[in-house]
Design a protein around this motif. Structure first.
Motif, short mmCIF file in Angstrom:
data_model
loop_
_atom_site.label_atom_id
_atom_site.label_comp_id
_atom_site.label_asym_id
_atom_site.label_seq_id
_atom_site.Cartn_x
_atom_site.Cartn_y
_atom_site.Cartn_z
N GLU A 1 28.47 102.37 42.92
CA GLU A 1 29.91 102.32 43.21
C GLU A 1 30.17 101.60 44.53
OE1 GLU A 1 31.03 106.44 43.04
OE2 GLU A 1 30.89 106.49 40.85
N TYR A 2 29.34 101.89 45.53
CA TYR A 2 29.49 101.22 46.82
C TYR A 2 29.25 99.72 46.67
CZ TYR A 2 28.94 100.20 51.77
OH TYR A 2 29.09 99.67 53.04
N LEU A 3 28.24 99.35 45.89
CA LEU A 3 27.92 97.94 45.68
C LEU A 3 29.07 97.23 44.96
CD1 LEU A 3 25.94 95.58 45.87
CD2 LEU A 3 24.87 96.42 43.75
N GLU A 4 29.67 97.88 43.98
CA GLU A 4 30.80 97.28 43.28
C GLU A 4 31.95 97.02 44.25
OE1 GLU A 4 31.57 99.97 40.04
OE2 GLU A 4 29.67 99.46 39.07
N GLU A 5 32.20 97.97 45.15
CA GLU A 5 33.25 97.79 46.17
C GLU A 5 32.87 96.65 47.12
OE1 GLU A 5 36.69 98.09 48.38
OE2 GLU A 5 36.24 98.95 46.42
N PHE A 6 31.60 96.56 47.47
CA PHE A 6 31.12 95.46 48.32
C PHE A 6 31.43 94.12 47.68
CE2 PHE A 6 27.77 92.33 49.17
CZ PHE A 6 27.84 92.22 50.55
N TRP A 7 31.12 93.98 46.36
CA TRP A 7 31.36 92.70 45.69
C TRP A 7 32.84 92.38 45.59
CZ3 TRP A 7 27.74 89.75 46.45
CH2 TRP A 7 26.41 90.04 46.17
N ARG A 8 33.69 93.39 45.38
CA ARG A 8 35.14 93.15 45.36
C ARG A 8 35.60 92.64 46.73
NH1 ARG A 8 35.08 97.77 42.09
NH2 ARG A 8 35.51 99.16 43.83
N THR A 9 35.12 93.29 47.78
CA THR A 9 35.49 92.89 49.13
C THR A 9 34.96 91.50 49.43
OG1 THR A 9 35.46 95.20 49.83
CG2 THR A 9 35.32 93.55 51.57
N TRP A 10 33.71 91.25 49.06
CA TRP A 10 33.11 89.93 49.28
C TRP A 10 33.91 88.84 48.58
CZ3 TRP A 10 29.84 87.79 52.49
CH2 TRP A 10 29.39 86.51 52.20
N SER A 11 34.30 89.09 47.34
CA SER A 11 35.08 88.09 46.59
C SER A 11 36.40 87.80 47.29
CB SER A 11 35.34 88.58 45.16
OG SER A 11 34.15 88.65 44.45
N PHE A 12 37.08 88.84 47.71
CA PHE A 12 38.35 88.67 48.43
C PHE A 12 38.15 87.83 49.68
CE2 PHE A 12 41.22 90.01 51.81
CZ PHE A 12 42.46 89.82 51.21
N LEU A 13 37.19 88.22 50.51
CA LEU A 13 36.96 87.52 51.77
C LEU A 13 36.50 86.08 51.56
CD1 LEU A 13 35.21 90.31 53.87
CD2 LEU A 13 37.51 89.38 54.20
N SER A 14 35.57 85.88 50.64
CA SER A 14 35.05 84.52 50.44
C SER A 14 36.13 83.59 49.89
CB SER A 14 33.82 84.52 49.55
OG SER A 14 34.12 84.98 48.25
N GLU A 15 37.03 84.12 49.05
CA GLU A 15 38.13 83.31 48.55
C GLU A 15 39.06 82.90 49.69
OE1 GLU A 15 42.05 83.99 45.84
OE2 GLU A 15 40.16 84.81 45.06
N ARG A 16 39.41 83.84 50.55
CA ARG A 16 40.31 83.55 51.66
C ARG A 16 39.67 82.61 52.68
NH1 ARG A 16 41.79 86.55 48.23
NH2 ARG A 16 43.83 87.50 48.05
N ILE A 17 38.40 82.83 52.96
CA ILE A 17 37.69 81.95 53.90
C ILE A 17 37.58 80.56 53.32
CG2 ILE A 17 35.46 81.53 55.01
CD1 ILE A 17 35.26 84.63 55.32
N GLY A 18 37.31 80.47 52.01
CA GLY A 18 37.25 79.17 51.35
C GLY A 18 38.56 78.42 51.45
N GLN A 19 39.67 79.15 51.30
CA GLN A 19 40.98 78.52 51.43
C GLN A 19 41.18 77.98 52.84
OE1 GLN A 19 43.55 81.72 50.23
NE2 GLN A 19 43.31 81.31 48.05
#
Length: 109
Positions: free
Chosen positions: A85-103
């Motif tokens: 469950e923690y890992l799933e939350e990590f990947w959701r957070t990672w996706s959010f951050l990497s998308e914003r940083i990419g922008q």
């Protein structure tokens, strides 16, 4: 490894290790070796062992002592339900951050 890389890695290493354990249980040296295979050559083993103690204390992994041909039994870590469950939350957070940083990197403000 440069200072900036070290600082960024501090915030993500826990998720990276949990991702490795999500694929296959492993003991400390195996985890370090897998990280080095993926380009984290400068990562100290002590860093991984300290992290493993923390995630064990937080109940994110199960630990099994397995006999070793060379010395004392090894502690093999596997991801448990709470860790998953923690890992799933990590990947959701990672996706959010990497998308914003990419922008930001592409000049989208």
């Amino acid at each position: 490894m440069g200072k900036q890389m070290t600082e960024m890695l501090k915030g993500t290493l826990e998720g990276i290790v949990l991702a490795i354990l999500g694929v296959q249980p492993a003991y400390g040296y195996e985890i370090t070796a897998r990280l080095r295979e993926r380009g984290f050559e400068d990562l100290a083993e002590g860093t991984i062992y300290a992290l493993l103690i923390r995630i064990e204390q937080r109940g994110l992994v199960d630990v099994e002592k397995v006999p070793s041909e060379k010395g004392p039994p090894r502690k093999v870590y596997s991801l448990n339900r709470r860790g998953q469950e923690y890992l799933e939350e990590f990947w959701r957070t990672w996706s959010f951050l990497s998308e914003r940083i990419g922008q930001l990197h592409e000049g989208e403000v």
